[in-house]
Design a protein around this motif. Structure first.
Motif: not given
Lengths: 222, 222
Positions: B87, B91, B206-207, B210
């Motif tokens: 992740w 990102r 990021d959302h 997550q």
DNA sequence: TATCTTTATGACCAGGTAGTCATACTTAGA
DNA sequence: TCTAAGTATGACTACCTGGTCATAAAGATA
């Protein structure tokens, strides 16, 4: 809205026309689909189309209406409250969707390609509208699940709603990508997309549910 | 491949032509994009285009090549092994993608709309090809993560790969859907899509991370 | 049968497209 | 300055589109 003239037509002719255009619009983007080609194919005069409809868009919207109405008969009665959790409900929507496809292949294929075929500049607003509506629907579902404590609440509703919408779309695209179904060939041969493939579809649905469930469900210790 | 004549052109002219067509193809599907309109806009003769390229598709593929090459300079050096988990890597791809956008708005916008604008019947095969390649890439990533024990292994690789690909796409579409970015207006005004919006983009990334992390990561007790 | 209304027709229009090609212009080298 | 190679041009072709409209055909009514 179609003109009265079209509605006066006897059903067989109406069906001839409807089906022919469903086929055309199921295969090509709005701007590329050709009325001229279709009228030649079914042997009616170009002018007739304009006795029936205002213009190309009017005809297209009529088709959207017809298919939506039919599909609603298949999945309109499915209610969240009849299922223990969201995923059973989600699954049921697919199960009844297949039934719609088997009994109305052409309409199913038209709806199947709808979003894709809306990418034409001249009807961009329609695309936007429909997408908005779909996404809003999924957002509502998520909101409800969060409210009753089944979905996690640490992620913005919009994010979860949009992702859920995308999961729904992805399942169908997955089946195309990996050659389980072939809408294009199905349309050519006029057979339902999912004919003989219900099991494979539902298996894939289950895989996707199994995959994304942990993303949405509230963790038991939360 | 462009003809020698085009390559002989001095850079300013080459750029004039390239940019104008990037703009056209970034806004309209392949079949709808018009060479005639573009040549009029930049004041060169229609015939010149055919001194430079074989045909419309040749020109289009040249643009794809140019943009891909540029983008690769921005994200080609990012390697999974430099990050503790997938992740962070995922990102990082977005973070450097923004840089590419800020410094090459037109190319970024062209690539942004690429898949969408490939829906034209006359280049369906190209769409299929590119999609296949992208999905295969994500599948490889998943395979690797499963191998090193970071991703769960109870879901078919194909399903996880395809879903991951869809997550990547969805983030950008999310930002359009909720009016954070507006590629169409950005192209008109010739400003980078993400100008002044890097924070919002990364927040959304990021959302999504997550949200979907629990779907992919192996549970600690497994 | 004669009249009136509804439906069907296809030549036609204005406008668009990708692609061609003979010709004219530029440029570079001798 | 002359020649030859490279580059630019835009009228042109063949073909396509959505949409129009005067006219013809068909149906219904009396």
């Amino acid at each position: 809205m179609p003109k009265q003239t079209f509605l006066n037509l006897d059903e067989s002719k109406r069906k001839l026309i409807t089906d022919a255009f469903l086929r055309e619009f199921a295969t090509k983007p709005f701007d590329v689909a050709s009325l001229t080609v279709v009228v030649k194919k079914i042997g009616i005069a170009k002018g007739s189309i304009y006795q029936y409809f205002e213009d190309k868009l009017d005809l297209f919207l009529y088709l959207v209406g017809v298919c939506s109405t039919t599909k609603f008969k298949y999945i309109g009665h499915i209610e969240r409250k009849d299922y223990p959790d969201f995923w059973f409900y989600f699954r049921a929507l697919y199960e009844h969707g297949v039934q719609f496809d088997l009994e109305n292949p052409l309409q199913s294929q038209f709806l199947f390609q709808l979003m894709e075929n809306l990418h034409s500049p001249s009807i961009k607003h329609l695309y936007q509208e429909m997408l908005e509506q779909s996404v809003a629907g999924f957002e509502e579902m998520v909101k409800h699940e969060v409210a009753i404590g089944l979905f996690r609440k640490d992620i913005p509703i919009q994010v979860m709603g949009f992702m859920l919408y995308k999961v729904g779309v992805s399942i169908q695209e997955h089946l195309i990508q990996f050659r389980v179904i072939n809408p294009k060939i199905s349309i050519e041969k006029n057979i339902p997309i999912y004919k003989g493939k219900k099991d494979k579809l539902m298996l894939t649905v289950d895989h996707y549910i199994q995959l994304v469930k942990p993303s949405f469900d509230k963790k038991s210790n939360q």
